[in-house]
Design an enzyme around this catalytic site. Structure first.
Site, PDB file in Angstrom:
ATOM      1  N   ASP A 158     -12.514  32.082   6.926  1.00  0.00           N
ATOM      2  CA  ASP A 158     -12.957  32.918   8.337  1.00  0.00           C
ATOM      3  C   ASP A 158     -11.743  33.822   7.917  1.00  0.00           C
ATOM      4  O   ASP A 158     -10.178  33.922   7.325  1.00  0.00           O
ATOM      5  CB  ASP A 158     -12.592  32.053   9.726  1.00  0.00           C
ATOM      6  N   GLU A 184     -15.090  35.955   4.945  1.00  0.00           N
ATOM      7  CA  GLU A 184     -15.724  37.183   5.940  1.00  0.00           C
ATOM      8  C   GLU A 184     -14.753  37.914   6.148  1.00  0.00           C
ATOM      9  O   GLU A 184     -14.081  38.283   5.508  1.00  0.00           O
ATOM     10  CB  GLU A 184     -15.086  36.217   7.340  1.00  0.00           C
ATOM     11  N   ASP A 224     -22.955  17.395  18.314  1.00  0.00           N
ATOM     12  CA  ASP A 224     -22.300  16.881  17.688  1.00  0.00           C
ATOM     13  C   ASP A 224     -22.492  16.930  15.929  1.00  0.00           C
ATOM     14  O   ASP A 224     -24.310  16.741  15.802  1.00  0.00           O
ATOM     15  CB  ASP A 224     -21.603  15.181  18.029  1.00  0.00           C
ATOM     16  N   GLY A 248     -21.344  19.595  24.115  1.00  0.00           N
ATOM     17  CA  GLY A 248     -21.571  18.123  24.099  1.00  0.00           C
ATOM     18  C   GLY A 248     -22.342  17.969  22.495  1.00  0.00           C
ATOM     19  O   GLY A 248     -22.516  16.835  21.628  1.00  0.00           O
ATOM     20  N   ASN A 254     -19.316  10.565  22.775  1.00  0.00           N
ATOM     21  CA  ASN A 254     -18.135  11.215  22.157  1.00  0.00           C
ATOM     22  C   ASN A 254     -18.390  13.176  23.118  1.00  0.00           C
ATOM     23  O   ASN A 254     -16.984  13.520  23.120  1.00  0.00           O
ATOM     24  CB  ASN A 254     -18.140  12.230  20.970  1.00  0.00           C
TER      25      ASN A 254
HETATM   26 CA   LIG Z   1     -22.100  14.818  21.880  1.00  0.00          CA
END
Ligand SMILES: [Ca+2]
Ligand SMILES: [Ca+2]
Length: 621
Positions: free
Chosen positions: A337, A366, A164, A162, A141
């Site tokens: 947030d 926050e 996940d 990358g 992914n």
């Molecule tokens: Ca990944």
């Protein structure tokens, strides 16, 4: 409301390819919700001007709203309490053509409030991490074809790396070993943004704060399925999940930013107007309306359009999405947030709606502010102000600043550790300060080990304060292995990859054998204290009594009927003698104390504490 049963009301849809889509939000719902009303926002790739029909026992179409943009419709439904789960066919009729959109109504999860949606309290220990930067559990992914940003480059701090959800799931035992009870992930919702040019650099929305489709978890993190799987696995291990909500803005590539339903869906300024990032106008009794408007309605960045939550359709969309996520995934707590940038009445409304559906849920916001007054203003407080916020707790920035000054500033009348003392003395302003989230650092701040001059004693003292002061403690990923850095030249510097999260990493800090002696020392220190805290009624739910700091020595107690724990800190740069006779009010009746980290028994009323060091002492009879 009008007498119901508009069986034939306006709308349309069709399932063919290209622009002929019709999408319904929320994408599904549940029976037996506290609020029997639901507002569907329908977005089509063409003008939807014909009729809509729903024929399902117990569901009444109350109202259809058309917008200036004919790609949209809103359908207000009444769902009776005894309606049965099933698939509602929404029929969209256009000329001679009829199309059906299935809409699923399910039973609510029987585990709500028991094994999921449990709420987060001061008994918990939260670990905050950024999914893109923690661990890569699924390289398939890393790049998702067709998304606007297809760059993965670990050598570039502004690019996606990358990481996940599978990567997080692969390390759940790491968290429980450390004594963590709850994970807060920075936002997981889809951020299908192109690279944006910020300060002359191309940057990815790897941080997650620029939503482009509320109803999809980002495919590069694994999508809705991976999120559900992660949370189910976490819950089975007793771990809780905190989701990061963003109500204030979306990404400029959000489908309703690219094709807005109305002119007032977002705050429009003519020319780009940025928020002043100032909280004061929202609190200040002398503030001008102009300053308030810029604080609250100015845009966070040029790539993040500011939502107009005073538009009831925008508000409903956000409220229903928060409820949808909570029930679908089993969210235990929400961190909201940029809290004070959202419209205050909307904020109270969404909090009320969430708690009406899920009474066990926790929400904290926050509030990045400098003073206790302003921090308390944005949550439930004892301030006599014309507007009252209903938020349970805030991310406690004043205490965060005080902790750092307590170790980095020379002790003085109001300086050094007096900052912690005087900050806590103002807790009178909060309704329940024990619901505040307390922290040493996070993804927006310099890393604590660097801030504390890489001094191990200071680091240990800060960690002890984190785990023994009032509130819900939050650790930022990597603090346990002494990850360093300041936000220079960018906050990406404090969001580096966790070493060992990627196959082929030269060192894997998830395992003790790969950590240095110093890293293991701090990891084991946190682990010992966190596990002690898990079983300590005094630290997790006891009262707090603090004594006036004298000569840089700061002493406070956590106590209840079962247990008394003393925390004794020397914030000087040299050893100091501590005389406990001043603390009789809490020590009376006890014969000795045990240092819970070393196991050492102390029977003397006087002892020496090394520079910048802190002892955690359980009183014994
Ligand atoms: Ca990944
Ligand atoms: Ca705003």
């Amino acid at each position: 409301m009008k007498k119901c049963i508009f069986y034939f009301v306006a709308i349309f849809i069709c399932k063919s390819a290209g622009a002929q889509y019709v999408r319904v939000y929320p994408t599904n719902w549940w029976v037996g919700m506290h609020n029997p009303e639901l507002q569907l926002l329908v977005h089509a790739g063409f003008d939807i001007t014909d009729s809509v029909r729903i024929n399902y026992d117990g569901i009444i179409v109350k109202r259809i709203t058309r917008f200036k943009n004919k790609h949209y419709l809103a359908i207000d439904l009444y769902i009776s309490p005894d309606v049965r789960p099933g698939t509602v066919q929404i029929m969209f009729i256009k000329k001679n053509k009829i199309n059906w959109v299935p809409f699923s109504l399910s039973a609510k999860n029987a585990g709500d409030g028991l094994s999921r949606i449990r709420g987060v309290s001061a008994k918990d220990f939260i670990y905050l991490l950024m999914p893109d930067r923690f661990a890569n559990g699924d390289i398939s992914n890393d790049i998702v074809k067709g998304m606007r940003d297809e760059v993965v480059d670990r050598k570039n701090m502004y690019a996606r790396h990358g990481g996940d959800l599978k990567g997080i799931e692969d390390h759940l035992d790491y968290f429980t070993d450390l004594g963590v009870t709850s994970l807060w992930l920075t936002p997981v919702i889809e951020n299908d943004m192109p690279l944006t040019n910020e300060g002359g650099t191309q940057r990815a929305a790897y941080h997650g704060y620029a939503f482009t489709d509320h109803y999809n978890v980002d495919a590069r993190l694994g999508g809705n399925q991976a999120y559900s799987h992660l949370i189910e696995t976490m819950h089975a291990k007793g771990l809780k999940i905190i989701q990061d909500a963003v109500y204030n803005h979306v990404g400029a590539s959000h489908w309703f930013a690219l094709d807005p339903p109305t002119d007032d869906w977002f705050h429009r300024w003519g020319t780009y107007t940025q928020t002043s990032y100032k909280d004061q106008p929202m609190v200040d009794p002398y503030a001008s309306e102009a300053d308030k408007k810029i604080s609250n309605e100015g845009w966070f960045t040029p790539f993040m359009p500011d939502l107009n939550q005073s538009n009831p359709y925008v508000a409903n969309f956000l409220i229903q999405h928060a409820i949808w996520c909570t029930e679908k995934f089993g969210i235990d707590g929400w961190r909201v947030d940029t809290y004070f940038y959202s419209e205050p009445n909307f904020l109270n409304k969404i909090n009320d709606a969430l708690l009406a559906e899920f009474p066990t849920l926790t929400v904290f916001g926050e509030a990045w502010v400098a003073s206790v007054t302003n921090s308390a203003y944005f949550c439930r407080n004892n301030i006599d102000a014309p507007f009252k916020h209903n938020l349970m707790g805030v991310t406690d920035f004043p205490l965060h600043f005080a902790i750092i000054e307590g170790l980095n500033q020379k002790f003085g009348w109001s300086d050094g550790v007096n900052k912690i003392y005087s900050t806590l003395a103002q807790d009178i302003l909060y309704k329940d300060p024990f619901r505040n989230l307390i922290f040493l650092d996070n993804h927006d701040l310099d890393r604590i080990y660097s801030v504390l001059d890489e001094d191990l004693n200071k680091m240990k003292t800060a960690l002890i304060w984190l785990l023994t002061l009032r509130g819900i403690p939050q650790l930022y990923y990597g603090a346990e292995i002494l990850m360093k850095n300041f936000k220079n030249p960018s906050d990406a510097m404090v969001r580096e990859d966790f070493p060992g999260g990627w196959t082929g990493d030269t060192s894997n800090k998830f395992t003790a054998t790969n950590r240095t002696v110093l890293e293991n020392e701090i990891f084991d220190f946190i682990k010992k204290l966190a596990h002690y805290r898990l079983h300590s009624s005094a630290l997790s739910s006891g009262r707090l009594m603090q004594y006036l700091p004298v000569d840089g020595i700061y002493v406070y107690f956590r106590y209840d009927d079962k247990q008394t724990v003393a925390i004794v800190s020397n914030t000087n740069d040299s050893p100091k003698e501590v005389d406990v006779s001043r603390f009789k009010e809490r020590t009376a009746g006890f014969k000795s104390t045990r240092n819970i980290l070393t196991g050492e028994l102390i029977t003397s009323g006087q002892f020496s504490l090394p520079a910048y060091s802190t002892w955690v002492l359980e009183l014994e009879n």
